[in-house]
Each structure stands twice: as structure tokens, then as C-alpha cells.
Design a protein around this motif. Structure first.
Motif, PDB file in Angstrom:
ATOM      1  N   GLY A  69       0.782  -1.232   0.000  1.00 16.88           N
ATOM      2  CA  GLY A  69       0.000   0.000   0.000  1.00 16.88           C
ATOM      3  C   GLY A  69       0.809   1.274   0.000  1.00 16.88           C
ATOM      4  N   MET A  70       2.106   1.196  -0.291  1.00 24.35           N
ATOM      5  CA  MET A  70       2.945   2.392  -0.286  1.00 24.35           C
ATOM      6  C   MET A  70       2.625   3.264  -1.493  1.00 24.35           C
ATOM      7  N   ALA A  71       2.642   4.568  -1.289  1.00 27.35           N
ATOM      8  CA  ALA A  71       2.360   5.513  -2.363  1.00 27.35           C
ATOM      9  C   ALA A  71       3.377   5.380  -3.491  1.00 27.35           C
ATOM     10  N   LYS A  72       2.925   5.682  -4.705  1.00 26.83           N
ATOM     11  CA  LYS A  72       3.751   5.465  -5.892  1.00 26.83           C
ATOM     12  C   LYS A  72       5.078   6.222  -5.836  1.00 26.83           C
ATOM     13  N   ALA A  73       5.042   7.483  -5.463  1.00 23.96           N
ATOM     14  CA  ALA A  73       6.266   8.290  -5.445  1.00 23.96           C
ATOM     15  C   ALA A  73       7.296   7.711  -4.480  1.00 23.96           C
ATOM     16  N   GLU A  74       6.835   7.294  -3.293  1.00 19.00           N
ATOM     17  CA  GLU A  74       7.757   6.764  -2.292  1.00 19.00           C
ATOM     18  C   GLU A  74       8.316   5.409  -2.709  1.00 19.00           C
ATOM     19  N   ARG A  75       7.447   4.548  -3.248  1.00 15.84           N
ATOM     20  CA  ARG A  75       7.961   3.227  -3.631  1.00 15.84           C
ATOM     21  C   ARG A  75       8.931   3.328  -4.808  1.00 15.84           C
ATOM     22  N   HIS A  76       8.690   4.282  -5.719  1.00 11.56           N
ATOM     23  CA  HIS A  76       9.632   4.476  -6.818  1.00 11.56           C
ATOM     24  C   HIS A  76      10.951   5.058  -6.313  1.00 11.56           C
ATOM     25  N   ARG A  77      10.877   5.940  -5.325  1.00 13.95           N
ATOM     26  CA  ARG A  77      12.109   6.489  -4.745  1.00 13.95           C
ATOM     27  C   ARG A  77      12.953   5.380  -4.125  1.00 13.95           C
ATOM     28  N   ARG A  78      12.287   4.491  -3.379  1.00 12.94           N
ATOM     29  CA  ARG A  78      13.014   3.389  -2.745  1.00 12.94           C
ATOM     30  C   ARG A  78      13.537   2.405  -3.786  1.00 12.94           C
ATOM     31  N   ALA A  79      12.725   2.129  -4.811  1.00 15.05           N
ATOM     32  CA  ALA A  79      13.162   1.216  -5.867  1.00 15.05           C
ATOM     33  C   ALA A  79      14.375   1.772  -6.593  1.00 15.05           C
ATOM     34  N   ASP A  80      14.378   3.074  -6.881  1.00 14.23           N
ATOM     35  CA  ASP A  80      15.516   3.683  -7.571  1.00 14.23           C
ATOM     36  C   ASP A  80      16.775   3.624  -6.708  1.00 14.23           C
ATOM     37  N   ALA A  81      16.616   3.823  -5.401  1.00 13.29           N
ATOM     38  CA  ALA A  81      17.769   3.737  -4.499  1.00 13.29           C
ATOM     39  C   ALA A  81      18.340   2.316  -4.478  1.00 13.29           C
ATOM     40  N   MET A  82      17.460   1.325  -4.495  1.00 13.15           N
ATOM     41  CA  MET A  82      17.921  -0.055  -4.474  1.00 13.15           C
ATOM     42  C   MET A  82      18.554  -0.441  -5.816  1.00 13.15           C
ATOM     43  N   LEU A  83      17.984   0.035  -6.917  1.00 17.71           N
ATOM     44  CA  LEU A  83      18.596  -0.204  -8.229  1.00 17.71           C
ATOM     45  C   LEU A  83      19.981   0.424  -8.305  1.00 17.71           C
ATOM     46  N   ALA A  84      20.152   1.590  -7.673  1.00 15.53           N
ATOM     47  CA  ALA A  84      21.476   2.216  -7.638  1.00 15.53           C
ATOM     48  C   ALA A  84      22.461   1.354  -6.841  1.00 15.53           C
ATOM     49  N   LEU A  85      21.981   0.748  -5.760  1.00 19.87           N
ATOM     50  CA  LEU A  85      22.851  -0.102  -4.948  1.00 19.87           C
ATOM     51  C   LEU A  85      23.395  -1.280  -5.762  1.00 19.87           C
ATOM     52  N   VAL A  86      22.566  -1.832  -6.650  1.00 21.33           N
ATOM     53  CA  VAL A  86      23.006  -2.970  -7.468  1.00 21.33           C
ATOM     54  C   VAL A  86      23.484  -2.516  -8.850  1.00 21.33           C
ATOM     55  N   GLN A  87      23.690  -1.199  -8.998  1.00 23.19           N
ATOM     56  CA  GLN A  87      24.255  -0.611 -10.226  1.00 23.19           C
ATOM     57  C   GLN A  87      23.375  -0.883 -11.450  1.00 23.19           C
ATOM     58  N   MET A  88      22.055  -0.742 -11.249  1.00 24.94           N
ATOM     59  CA  MET A  88      21.098  -0.924 -12.342  1.00 24.94           C
ATOM     60  C   MET A  88      20.194   0.292 -12.530  1.00 24.94           C
ATOM     61  N   ASP A  89      20.506   1.412 -11.886  1.00 27.67           N
ATOM     62  CA  ASP A  89      19.633   2.583 -11.956  1.00 27.67           C
ATOM     63  C   ASP A  89      19.508   3.143 -13.370  1.00 27.67           C
TER      64      ASP A  89
END
Length: 329
Positions: free
Chosen positions: A103-123
Motif C-alpha cells: 500500500g505504499m504511495a507510488k512516489a515513495e515506492r519508486h524512490r526506494r526502488a531507484d535507491a535499491m537499483l542504484a545499490l546494485v548498479q542498475m539505476d
């Protein structure tokens, strides 16, 4: 969080897949469950995750027993061998999917997803679909998806097995980096001895549903507890002497004049050039190797070049007394 298994058992009818194992994995460590197919390692992982019911015993994560809790309430996340990415979602939405279900809002979940993609060098590839990614890139996205919910324990079921050898080495370096950066507990199932040695703080060698040995990689390699561990880890000769059974590292075997007064004659039955080393297979009738494979000596390329051997040659083979490690019965 610490993960503790207490007399953990899994039965399928009259078949026991995991047989009363006890194990403690310290918080923040990288643990590899290692063993041949059918040894119980994946079943153990699934019981930790809650994807497999426990027949008896318990799973303790942090301060509480979780054996009866559903997967979502255990503080764990699991990365499967198949990756199982949604083909119609791009990388960002694949990673964010679990947050969307919460149920997380779209903007927040995308922010977290982008941060995690950056961690695995896939941003930089966040907009791509899975079909537009290589196997290694898909693996990184699956790892980010498993980590984005903030698990205390990450469970990995042979995550590198689908990759080619070069990419496998590269990705295990990335896994160790990510685990170190995040500081969470990783439990990783593999049948690769090299992978377990490279990644883990704790190697758990399983056989027939039981734990043969659990120790740091150096201890497992230098001082295997049993003949099974010595053979499975590799690099050892298991030799039965009249009063005991021992393991001697193949690279500590001595050939020729320096083999010592206790050496026995052997015939060269195999010579394999491996670049920096040469593996010499030996048939030594005077030694009971108690195994289907021949006695092996590993020589450096320079040592072999100084005194080359060919198939059919006879040479004396031995070892220094302090190189013999006694095995459990």
C-alpha cells in the motif's frame, strides 16, 4: 538478526529430508549451505523462509521462534534461482512491486526502488523490461526486489547457477559487497565449493539431511571434520592408515626424492595442466585411498617443469607428518 535452527527436521512421509539439525548463524554474517543435490540444503532454506512447513524443531530469527509464522511476518526475503521477474513490468516497477502490495504511495515506492537499483548498479536501466536485460542484469534486479522491503535476513537459493562462469565470479563479488554494505544476514544455498569459500563467513556442509561440519571457510578447507567434507570440498586425499583415517591436501603431497623415508611407490595415471599448477593423478597400491578417484598431487608449474612426469612413470609419493589431518570416524 541471528538465525538459529533447533533440532530442525523435515519429513516427507517415511523420507527424512532434514534430520534434526542445530545451527546458529550470527547476525550480519554471510552463511553458505553447501552440499550435493538432495542433501537438504534447499529444504532447510525454505523452512527458514516459511515456504516449507517444519515437521519438528524450530526456526528462531532474532529473539523469537518463527516456525509457525507466515513468510511475510519473519523479517526475511527470498531470492529464487529463477529470478521470476514480471515480464510486463520495467525494472523499477519490478523492484517496487512488493512495496505496492503493502500500500505504499507510488512516489515513495519508486524512490526506494531507484535507491535499491542504484545499490546494485542498475539505476540507468530502470525503464527496461526484463526481456531487454542480460542474465546478470536480471539477477541484479531480482536482488534489488528482494532487498527493497528491508529484510533482516536475505535467503538466496542458488542465485548464481544460471550465469556463465565469468559473470558468476563477478556477481559473487557484488553479492559480498552488498551484504557488507547493508550489514544484514545472508543465507545462501549452493553446490559450488568455490562459491561457498569465496562468499561466506560460515560454511555449512550438509550430507544426507545432516550437518557434517559448520565453520569458517579456512577451517573447513584446512581441517575437514569428516572424509565426506574432505572429498566434497576437494583438494584433499583421503587415506586410510592401519590405525586411523587422514586427509592430506593435494598441494602438500611430496613426489620424488623429497617424499621422505615413509614414501611409497606410485604410478602416474594422469597429468593435467591447469596453468599455474599441474595435477598429477597417482596409483599407489601401498596406500588405501578409500575412494574411487586416484591419489592426486598438485605441483606448481615451475616445480613440474623442473622435474616433469609422464603417464606410466613411477615416482615415490609421501607427505610431511604435520600435513596429515586426522578425520572423525
Amino acid at each position: 538478526m541471528d538465525v538459529e535452527l533447533a533440532a530442525l527436521t523435515k519429513r516427507y512421509g517415511h523420507t527424512t529430508a532434514v534430520d534434526g539439525i542445530d545451527l546458529k548463524i550470527r547476525s550480519g554474517s554471510y552463511c553458505c549451505l553447501l552440499g550435493p543435490s538432495g542433501c537438504g540444503k534447499s529444504t532447510t532454506l525454505r523452512m527458514i523462509a516459511g515456504h516449507e512447513t517444519v515437521s519438528s524443531g524450530d526456526v528462531v530469527i532474532g529473539p523469537k521462534a518463527v516456525g509457525d509464522l507466515p513468510p511475510a511476518q519473519r523479517g526475511t526475503a527470498m531470492m529464487f534461482q529463477s529470478y521470476a521477474l514480471f515480464p510486463h513490468l520495467n525494472c523499477r516497477d519490478n523492484v517496487a512491486f512488493g512495496l505496492k502490495m503493502r500500500g505504499m504511495a507510488k512516489a515513495e515506492r519508486h524512490r526506494r526502488a531507484d535507491a535499491m537499483l542504484a545499490l546494485v548498479q542498475m539505476d540507468r536501466l530502470a525503464e527496461r523490461l526484463p526481456a531487454q536485460l542480460s542474465g546478470g542484469q536480471q539477477q541484479r534486479v531480482a536482488l534489488a526486489r528482494a532487498l527493497v522491503t528491508g529484510p533482516k535476513v536475505l535467503l538466496l537459493d542458488e542465485p548464481l547457477s544460471a550465469l556463465d562462469p565469468f559473470l558468476r565470479v563477478r556477481m559473487r563479488t557484488e553479492l559480498k559487497r552488498i551484504q557488507t554494505d547493508l550489514g544484514i544476514t545472508f543465507v545462501h544455498v549452493t553446490h559450488s565449493q568455490e562459491e561457498a569459500m569465496a562468499l561466506s563467513d560460515l560454511v555449512v556442509v550438509m550430507n544426507g539431511g545432516r550437518i557434517e561440519q559448520a565453520a569458517d571457510p579456512r577451517t573447513v578447507f584446512e581441517r575437514p571434520a569428516t572424509a565426506f567434507v574432505a572429498r566434497f570440498i576437494g583438494g584433499h586425499n583421503v587415506i586410510a592408515l592401519p590405525d586411523r583415517r587422514i586427509a592430506v591436501r593435494a598441494d602438500r603431497m611430496l613426489l620424488g626424492p623429497e617424499a621422505g623415508p615413509e614414501a611409497v611407490p606410485a604410478q602416474v595415471v594422469a597429468v593435467e595442466y591447469q596453468g599455474s599448477a599441474v595435477h598429477v593423478g597417482l596409483d599407489a597400491p601401498g596406500l588405501d585411498t578409500d575412494a574411487a578417484t586416484p591419489l592426486t598431487a598438485i605441483l606448481s608449474d615451475h616445480a613440474f617443469a623442473r622435474r616433469p612426469l609422464a603417464l606410466g612413470d613411477t615416482v615415490r609419493v609421501g607427505w610431511q607428518a604435520d600435513e596429515a589431518h586426522r578425520l572423525e570416524a
